[in-house]
Design a protein around this motif. Structure first.
Motif, PDB file in Angstrom:
ATOM      1  N   GLY A 162       0.786  -1.228   0.000  1.00 52.02           N
ATOM      2  CA  GLY A 162       0.000   0.000   0.000  1.00 52.02           C
ATOM      3  C   GLY A 162       0.810   1.266   0.000  1.00 52.02           C
ATOM      4  N   GLY A 163       1.897   1.278  -0.709  1.00 51.32           N
ATOM      5  CA  GLY A 163       2.717   2.485  -0.787  1.00 51.32           C
ATOM      6  C   GLY A 163       3.693   2.653   0.361  1.00 51.32           C
ATOM      7  N   SER A 164       3.802   1.665   1.229  1.00 49.29           N
ATOM      8  CA  SER A 164       4.752   1.708   2.333  1.00 49.29           C
ATOM      9  C   SER A 164       5.740   0.548   2.225  1.00 49.29           C
ATOM     10  CB  SER A 164       4.021   1.616   3.688  1.00 49.29           C
ATOM     11  OG  SER A 164       3.166   2.724   3.880  1.00 49.29           O
ATOM     12  N   ILE A 165       6.903   0.752   2.822  1.00 48.49           N
ATOM     13  CA  ILE A 165       7.922  -0.301   2.888  1.00 48.49           C
ATOM     14  C   ILE A 165       7.813  -0.974   4.244  1.00 48.49           C
ATOM     15  CG2 ILE A 165      10.386  -0.803   2.841  1.00 48.49           C
ATOM     16  CD1 ILE A 165      10.758   1.716   1.150  1.00 48.49           C
ATOM     17  N   GLU A 166       7.663  -2.307   4.245  1.00 45.08           N
ATOM     18  CA  GLU A 166       7.539  -3.042   5.493  1.00 45.08           C
ATOM     19  C   GLU A 166       8.763  -3.920   5.701  1.00 45.08           C
ATOM     20  OE1 GLU A 166       3.861  -5.137   5.570  1.00 45.08           O
ATOM     21  OE2 GLU A 166       2.649  -3.295   5.767  1.00 45.08           O
ATOM     22  N   ILE A 167       9.306  -3.875   6.914  1.00 42.20           N
ATOM     23  CA  ILE A 167      10.517  -4.627   7.274  1.00 42.20           C
ATOM     24  C   ILE A 167      10.159  -5.643   8.339  1.00 42.20           C
ATOM     25  CG2 ILE A 167      12.865  -4.491   8.178  1.00 42.20           C
ATOM     26  CD1 ILE A 167      11.378  -1.296   6.983  1.00 42.20           C
ATOM     27  N   LEU A 215      19.381  10.396   2.174  1.00 38.75           N
ATOM     28  CA  LEU A 215      18.734   9.648   3.244  1.00 38.75           C
ATOM     29  C   LEU A 215      17.343  10.231   3.482  1.00 38.75           C
ATOM     30  CD1 LEU A 215      19.059   7.494   5.517  1.00 38.75           C
ATOM     31  CD2 LEU A 215      19.863   9.352   6.999  1.00 38.75           C
ATOM     32  N   VAL A 216      16.297   9.396   3.301  1.00 37.98           N
ATOM     33  CA  VAL A 216      14.925   9.882   3.466  1.00 37.98           C
ATOM     34  C   VAL A 216      14.264   9.317   4.714  1.00 37.98           C
ATOM     35  CG1 VAL A 216      14.618  10.298   0.994  1.00 37.98           C
ATOM     36  CG2 VAL A 216      14.017   8.058   1.963  1.00 37.98           C
ATOM     37  N   TYR A 217      14.871   8.322   5.334  1.00 32.12           N
ATOM     38  CA  TYR A 217      14.348   7.783   6.591  1.00 32.12           C
ATOM     39  C   TYR A 217      15.477   7.107   7.369  1.00 32.12           C
ATOM     40  CZ  TYR A 217      12.022   4.906  10.051  1.00 32.12           C
ATOM     41  OH  TYR A 217      11.659   4.329  11.238  1.00 32.12           O
ATOM     42  N   SER A 218      15.474   7.326   8.665  1.00 31.60           N
ATOM     43  CA  SER A 218      16.421   6.640   9.550  1.00 31.60           C
ATOM     44  C   SER A 218      15.716   6.388  10.874  1.00 31.60           C
ATOM     45  CB  SER A 218      17.678   7.472   9.776  1.00 31.60           C
ATOM     46  OG  SER A 218      18.550   6.824  10.677  1.00 31.60           O
ATOM     47  N   GLY A 219      15.679   5.161  11.312  1.00 34.56           N
ATOM     48  CA  GLY A 219      15.022   4.826  12.561  1.00 34.56           C
ATOM     49  C   GLY A 219      14.947   3.336  12.754  1.00 34.56           C
ATOM     50  N   MET A 220      14.051   2.907  13.643  1.00 37.49           N
ATOM     51  CA  MET A 220      13.919   1.483  13.935  1.00 37.49           C
ATOM     52  C   MET A 220      12.504   0.979  13.661  1.00 37.49           C
ATOM     53  SD  MET A 220      16.197   1.385  17.454  1.00 37.49           S
ATOM     54  CE  MET A 220      16.141  -0.396  17.561  1.00 37.49           C
ATOM     55  N   GLY A 221      11.758   1.767  12.876  1.00 39.25           N
ATOM     56  CA  GLY A 221      10.406   1.377  12.545  1.00 39.25           C
ATOM     57  C   GLY A 221      10.355   0.188  11.610  1.00 39.25           C
ATOM     58  N   THR A 222       9.254  -0.536  11.657  1.00 41.65           N
ATOM     59  CA  THR A 222       9.078  -1.685  10.763  1.00 41.65           C
ATOM     60  C   THR A 222       8.236  -1.327   9.542  1.00 41.65           C
ATOM     61  OG1 THR A 222       7.147  -2.392  12.049  1.00 41.65           O
ATOM     62  CG2 THR A 222       9.301  -3.313  12.663  1.00 41.65           C
ATOM     63  N   THR A 223       7.649  -0.132   9.546  1.00 40.18           N
ATOM     64  CA  THR A 223       6.894   0.352   8.388  1.00 40.18           C
ATOM     65  C   THR A 223       7.337   1.772   8.071  1.00 40.18           C
ATOM     66  OG1 THR A 223       4.954  -0.986   8.940  1.00 40.18           O
ATOM     67  CG2 THR A 223       4.616   0.849   7.424  1.00 40.18           C
ATOM     68  N   VAL A 224       7.732   1.991   6.829  1.00 37.70           N
ATOM     69  CA  VAL A 224       8.173   3.317   6.389  1.00 37.70           C
ATOM     70  C   VAL A 224       7.193   3.782   5.314  1.00 37.70           C
ATOM     71  CG1 VAL A 224      10.036   4.678   5.386  1.00 37.70           C
ATOM     72  CG2 VAL A 224      10.572   2.727   6.877  1.00 37.70           C
ATOM     73  N   GLY A 225       6.427   4.850   5.621  1.00 38.62           N
ATOM     74  CA  GLY A 225       5.444   5.372   4.674  1.00 38.62           C
ATOM     75  C   GLY A 225       5.721   6.815   4.328  1.00 38.62           C
ATOM     76  N   VAL A 247      19.471  -2.423   6.282  1.00 34.80           N
ATOM     77  CA  VAL A 247      19.051  -2.890   7.592  1.00 34.80           C
ATOM     78  C   VAL A 247      19.837  -4.141   7.959  1.00 34.80           C
ATOM     79  CG1 VAL A 247      17.148  -4.164   6.531  1.00 34.80           C
ATOM     80  CG2 VAL A 247      17.072  -3.675   8.978  1.00 34.80           C
ATOM     81  N   ALA A 248      20.289  -4.226   9.206  1.00 36.30           N
ATOM     82  CA  ALA A 248      20.988  -5.420   9.728  1.00 36.30           C
ATOM     83  C   ALA A 248      22.165  -5.826   8.858  1.00 36.30           C
ATOM     84  CB  ALA A 248      20.008  -6.583   9.879  1.00 36.30           C
ATOM     85  N   GLY A 249      22.899  -4.827   8.368  1.00 34.64           N
ATOM     86  CA  GLY A 249      24.073  -5.112   7.555  1.00 34.64           C
ATOM     87  C   GLY A 249      23.772  -5.545   6.139  1.00 34.64           C
ATOM     88  N   ARG A 250      22.498  -5.446   5.719  1.00 36.06           N
ATOM     89  CA  ARG A 250      22.084  -5.855   4.382  1.00 36.06           C
ATOM     90  C   ARG A 250      21.559  -4.653   3.612  1.00 36.06           C
ATOM     91  NH1 ARG A 250      24.016 -11.054   3.726  1.00 36.06           N
ATOM     92  NH2 ARG A 250      23.561 -12.303   5.565  1.00 36.06           N
ATOM     93  N   THR A 251      21.563  -4.767   2.293  1.00 42.99           N
ATOM     94  CA  THR A 251      21.059  -3.703   1.425  1.00 42.99           C
ATOM     95  C   THR A 251      20.039  -4.292   0.478  1.00 42.99           C
ATOM     96  OG1 THR A 251      23.178  -2.527   1.531  1.00 42.99           O
ATOM     97  CG2 THR A 251      21.681  -1.914  -0.236  1.00 42.99           C
ATOM     98  N   PHE A 252      18.871  -3.632   0.355  1.00 45.61           N
ATOM     99  CA  PHE A 252      17.793  -4.097  -0.504  1.00 45.61           C
ATOM    100  C   PHE A 252      17.314  -2.946  -1.393  1.00 45.61           C
ATOM    101  CE2 PHE A 252      17.573  -6.219   3.606  1.00 45.61           C
ATOM    102  CZ  PHE A 252      17.675  -7.548   3.242  1.00 45.61           C
ATOM    103  N   LYS A 253      16.804  -3.302  -2.562  1.00 47.76           N
ATOM    104  CA  LYS A 253      16.219  -2.324  -3.477  1.00 47.76           C
ATOM    105  C   LYS A 253      14.741  -2.642  -3.621  1.00 47.76           C
ATOM    106  CE  LYS A 253      16.972  -2.791  -7.861  1.00 47.76           C
ATOM    107  NZ  LYS A 253      17.580  -2.789  -9.206  1.00 47.76           N
ATOM    108  N   VAL A 254      13.886  -1.612  -3.466  1.00 47.00           N
ATOM    109  CA  VAL A 254      12.445  -1.798  -3.578  1.00 47.00           C
ATOM    110  C   VAL A 254      11.857  -0.702  -4.445  1.00 47.00           C
ATOM    111  CG1 VAL A 254      12.213  -2.986  -1.366  1.00 47.00           C
ATOM    112  CG2 VAL A 254      11.972  -0.506  -1.469  1.00 47.00           C
ATOM    113  N   ALA A 255      10.706  -0.979  -5.059  1.00 46.75           N
ATOM    114  CA  ALA A 255      10.006  -0.009  -5.908  1.00 46.75           C
ATOM    115  C   ALA A 255       8.618   0.255  -5.332  1.00 46.75           C
ATOM    116  CB  ALA A 255       9.908  -0.520  -7.330  1.00 46.75           C
TER     117      ALA A 255
END
Length: 440
Positions: free
Chosen positions: A388-393, A410-420, A431-439
């Protein structure tokens, strides 16, 4: 009469000093042509020979003096320097040899009865090792093909310094450290086999071993974990050829249990034609693949975030694929001819980021390439999805989350599990030493 008695007493004392032993302020003893000095209540150091013209010396493990037994544990500074010594036997009890102990000698043979004992000797410097002047014999046999005993955990600094007769060395799994200049100036050394437990090879360990032709290992992960202090500590500097269980490595895939490729790890390894660095790796040390002249193809995993200077300098690279959506910060890692001739492939949507990133923008030919899925990426316990337009971790625990746009902002920095609240587009999530690409 008193004068005569006193004279006889002096003569008697002199005879004792020359033919037996004498004890003075320094607790020195002369026994069988050698001089010793007391270093503790139970040990002595060999100070050299009473006669500099002596040609053959057998140092005992113990001496008897003053009604006590002393163990010979060291050979003192300059003990036999500039003498006529051509043969010396060193006992198992010696654990230290001082500066210049055999300087200027015309040694032909150094005789031992226990190789483990030899490997445990602390040499003050290269000039304290008699191998600089003579050849090593074990129970009368000349050592040319050396196998370090498996009760040894450390090869001491200067242990085989300047030993020309050494043709091959096999280092067992028991050894964890190879000391400073341990095999320096071993001109005849052609083959080196290194066990799975070595974690540190120190300065100049194989410097000037210009005859090395091959380096043999049985565990690639173990090799990748070695700390090389400098390029001269890596036998590949001269060998150029790395063998895994007897097979020459040409197409190298770093094992996925490796998170760091150490500095100088594959320095001057000319046999390499291709290198694949997996997503487990986050950093590549400086000069890690420098002067690998045969290297033509390179794949750098998506989680590499640190690359040291000259990591891929002076190679013959024609194609480079970097899977990281956010360009890793780099400076001088490639040669000018590489920037001009090699094709650089980057993830879809990352072209502009690489074209504007220092160290990457120098490439004349940068092309986007689809390296895999975009909308949902799973990596071990961490899951990144779009909803729904948000990134979920999921599965990141308390790890910090960073989200970048393709401009590297940098558009977001924190410990949230949902970035909208993000605009549509492609984003990079770390996150956690990993890098991911999302659209979105």
């Amino acid at each position: 009469m008193k004068q005569i008695i006193l004279t006889l007493a002096v003569v008697a004392t002199s005879v004792t000093a020359v033919f037996g032993q004498w004890t003075g302020v320094l607790d020195r003893y002369y026994i069988d042509g050698l001089i010793y000095e007391k270093t503790s209540e139970t040990t002595v150091s060999c100070e050299g020979a009473f006669d500099d013209g002596v040609k053959k010396v057998v140092i005992p493990e113990t001496i008897n003096a003053d009604g006590s037994v002393y163990t010979v544990t060291s050979i003192s500074d300059y003990a036999f320097a500039y003498s006529n010594l051509y043969s010396v036997t060193i006992p198992m009890s010696v654990t230290y040899i001082g500066s210049g102990a055999f300087s200027g000698c015309s040694l032909e043979s150094v005789n031992i009865s226990d190789l483990s004992a030899w490997c445990r000797i602390d040499f003050f410097h290269g000039d304290s090792n008699p191998l600089r002047y003579g050849n090593l014999y074990l129970d009368g046999e000349l050592i040319t093909d050396l196998t370090i005993p498996d009760d040894i955990t450390e090869i001491k600094s200067y242990a085989f310094y300047c030993y020309d007769e050494l043709a091959s060395v096999t280092i067992p799994n028991s050894v964890t450290r190879i000391g400073v200049s341990a095999f320096m100036f071993c001109d005849g050394l052609a083959s080196v086999s290194i066990g799975n437990s070595v974690t540190s090879i120190e300065y100049y360990a194989f410097n000037f071993c210009e005859g090395i032709e091959s380096v043999n290992i049985s565990d690639l992960s173990a090799w990748c974990k070695i700390d090389f202090t400098d390029k001269y500590s890596n036998p590949l500097y001269y060998a150029s050829n790395l063998y895994l269980d007897g097979e020459l490595i040409t197409d190298l895939t770093i094992p996925d249990d490796i998170t760091e490729i150490k500095s100088y790890a594959f320095y001057d390894c000319d046999c390499l034609a291709s290198v694949t660095i997996p997503s487990s790796v986050t950093s590549i040390g400086h000069s890690a693949f420098e002067y690998c002249s045969g290297l033509k193809t390179l794949v750098i995993g998506r989680n590499v975030s640190s690359i040291g200077n000259y990591a891929f300098y002076e190679n013959n690279l024609k194609r480079i694929a970097v899977l990281a959506p956010v360009p890793p910060p780099v400076d001088f890692i490639f040669s000018d001819d590489c920037y001009a001739e090699a094709e650089l492939n980057v993830p879809v949507g990352s072209l502009e980021a690489y074209k504007s990133a220092g160290g990457w923008k120098k490439f004349k030919n940068i092309q986007e390439k689809d390296f895999g899925g975009v909308n949902s990426v799973k990596d071990d316990a961490v899951s990144i999805t779009v909803n729904g337009g948000s990134i979920e971790i999921d599965g990141a625990g308390n790890a910090s989350v960073e989200v970048y746009n393709l401009s590297g902002q940098l558009v977001y920095s924190g410990m949230g599990t949902t970035v909208g609240g993000l605009a549509r587009g492609i984003y990079i999530v770390r996150v956690a030493g990993r890098t991911f690409k999302v659209a979105l």
